[in-house]
Design a protein around this motif. Structure first.
Motif, PDB file in Angstrom:
ATOM      1  N   MET A   1      38.624  38.565  46.494  1.00  0.00           N
ATOM      2  CA  MET A   1      36.955  38.492  45.205  1.00  0.00           C
ATOM      3  C   MET A   1      36.352  37.291  45.918  1.00  0.00           C
ATOM      4  O   MET A   1      36.285  36.886  45.841  1.00  0.00           O
ATOM      5  CB  MET A   1      37.590  38.804  44.085  1.00  0.00           C
ATOM      6  N   ASP A   2      34.740  37.834  46.989  1.00  0.00           N
ATOM      7  CA  ASP A   2      34.087  37.307  46.635  1.00  0.00           C
ATOM      8  C   ASP A   2      32.911  38.110  45.719  1.00  0.00           C
ATOM      9  O   ASP A   2      32.729  38.847  45.369  1.00  0.00           O
ATOM     10  CB  ASP A   2      33.649  37.626  48.273  1.00  0.00           C
TER      11      ASP A   2
ATOM     12  N   TYR B   1      38.078  34.050  45.745  1.00  0.00           N
ATOM     13  CA  TYR B   1      39.459  34.104  44.903  1.00  0.00           C
ATOM     14  C   TYR B   1      39.888  35.081  45.251  1.00  0.00           C
ATOM     15  O   TYR B   1      39.903  35.928  46.164  1.00  0.00           O
ATOM     16  CB  TYR B   1      38.738  34.125  43.239  1.00  0.00           C
ATOM     17  N   CYS B   2      41.661  33.967  45.247  1.00  0.00           N
ATOM     18  CA  CYS B   2      42.381  35.013  45.788  1.00  0.00           C
ATOM     19  C   CYS B   2      43.937  35.175  44.850  1.00  0.00           C
ATOM     20  O   CYS B   2      44.092  34.341  44.229  1.00  0.00           O
ATOM     21  CB  CYS B   2      43.287  34.337  46.830  1.00  0.00           C
TER      22      CYS B   2
ATOM     23  N   ILE C   1      30.849  40.899  41.423  1.00  0.00           N
ATOM     24  CA  ILE C   1      31.966  40.992  42.025  1.00  0.00           C
ATOM     25  C   ILE C   1      31.207  41.465  44.100  1.00  0.00           C
ATOM     26  O   ILE C   1      30.736  42.663  43.706  1.00  0.00           O
ATOM     27  CB  ILE C   1      33.022  41.659  42.231  1.00  0.00           C
ATOM     28  N   LEU C   2      30.869  40.549  45.199  1.00  0.00           N
ATOM     29  CA  LEU C   2      30.074  41.114  45.800  1.00  0.00           C
ATOM     30  C   LEU C   2      31.295  42.237  46.704  1.00  0.00           C
ATOM     31  O   LEU C   2      30.786  42.743  47.944  1.00  0.00           O
ATOM     32  CB  LEU C   2      29.618  40.374  47.263  1.00  0.00           C
ATOM     33  N   ASN C   3      31.881  41.481  46.892  1.00  0.00           N
ATOM     34  CA  ASN C   3      32.917  42.102  47.878  1.00  0.00           C
ATOM     35  C   ASN C   3      34.726  42.312  47.172  1.00  0.00           C
ATOM     36  O   ASN C   3      35.115  40.973  46.558  1.00  0.00           O
ATOM     37  CB  ASN C   3      33.160  41.617  49.429  1.00  0.00           C
ATOM     38  N   MET C   4      35.318  43.478  46.751  1.00  0.00           N
ATOM     39  CA  MET C   4      37.408  43.303  46.795  1.00  0.00           C
ATOM     40  C   MET C   4      37.571  43.303  47.641  1.00  0.00           C
ATOM     41  O   MET C   4      37.575  44.807  48.071  1.00  0.00           O
ATOM     42  CB  MET C   4      37.311  43.630  45.179  1.00  0.00           C
ATOM     43  N   GLU C   5      39.041  43.438  48.128  1.00  0.00           N
ATOM     44  CA  GLU C   5      39.551  43.918  49.207  1.00  0.00           C
ATOM     45  C   GLU C   5      41.030  43.422  48.343  1.00  0.00           C
ATOM     46  O   GLU C   5      41.712  42.137  48.078  1.00  0.00           O
ATOM     47  CB  GLU C   5      40.254  42.842  50.367  1.00  0.00           C
TER      48      GLU C   5
ATOM     49  N   LEU D   1      45.981  33.799  40.217  1.00  0.00           N
ATOM     50  CA  LEU D   1      45.000  33.154  40.791  1.00  0.00           C
ATOM     51  C   LEU D   1      45.669  32.185  42.074  1.00  0.00           C
ATOM     52  O   LEU D   1      46.531  31.974  40.904  1.00  0.00           O
ATOM     53  CB  LEU D   1      44.119  32.749  40.612  1.00  0.00           C
ATOM     54  N   MET D   2      45.585  32.658  42.886  1.00  0.00           N
ATOM     55  CA  MET D   2      46.600  31.777  43.675  1.00  0.00           C
ATOM     56  C   MET D   2      45.681  30.643  44.255  1.00  0.00           C
ATOM     57  O   MET D   2      44.227  30.622  44.256  1.00  0.00           O
ATOM     58  CB  MET D   2      46.362  32.421  44.921  1.00  0.00           C
TER      59      MET D   2
END
Length: 109
Positions: free
Chosen positions: A56-57, A4-5, A40-44, A102-103
């Motif tokens: 977000m992955d 998600y972006c 959430i596994l990864n967030m940048e 959300l984009m």
């Protein structure tokens, strides 16, 4: 895995932007735990000017509704969100009270 972006703006003030970045570079452990607990596994988060872009992955257990319910029940997350709102401002198309939007993906190579 789902990606998600999302986008959000900061108040366009260099001092506030530096403070916001400081908080994110020195994040609270309770906030990191709540992110992971939601699936959430990864967030940048990236920034240009006062515009933020979050990637977000997530795993299969993640949903925005579940994350919102978890956050509402977590006093430390509520404290963090109240603090962050002093630096953030909604995008022009946001509904009242909305933060991260959300984009839509429009291209992939």
């Amino acid at each position: 895995m789902n990606r998600y972006c999302l986008a959000l703006d900061l108040i366009d003030d260099p001092t506030l932007i530096r403070q916001y970045e400081y908080y994110h570079q020195n994040g609270w452990p309770e906030i990191k735990a709540s992110i992971l607990d939601a699936g959430i596994l990864n967030m940048e988060i990236y920034r240009i000017g006062n515009r933020l872009f979050m990637i977000m992955d997530t795993d299969a257990s993640f949903s925005f509704e579940k994350k919102a319910a978890m956050d509402a029940a977590n006093p430390k997350v509520q404290e963090w969100e109240t603090l962050m709102w002093t630096y953030q401002q909604s995008l022009p198309q946001a509904k009242p009270g909305e933060k991260w939007l959300l984009m839509d993906k429009i291209f992939q190579l």
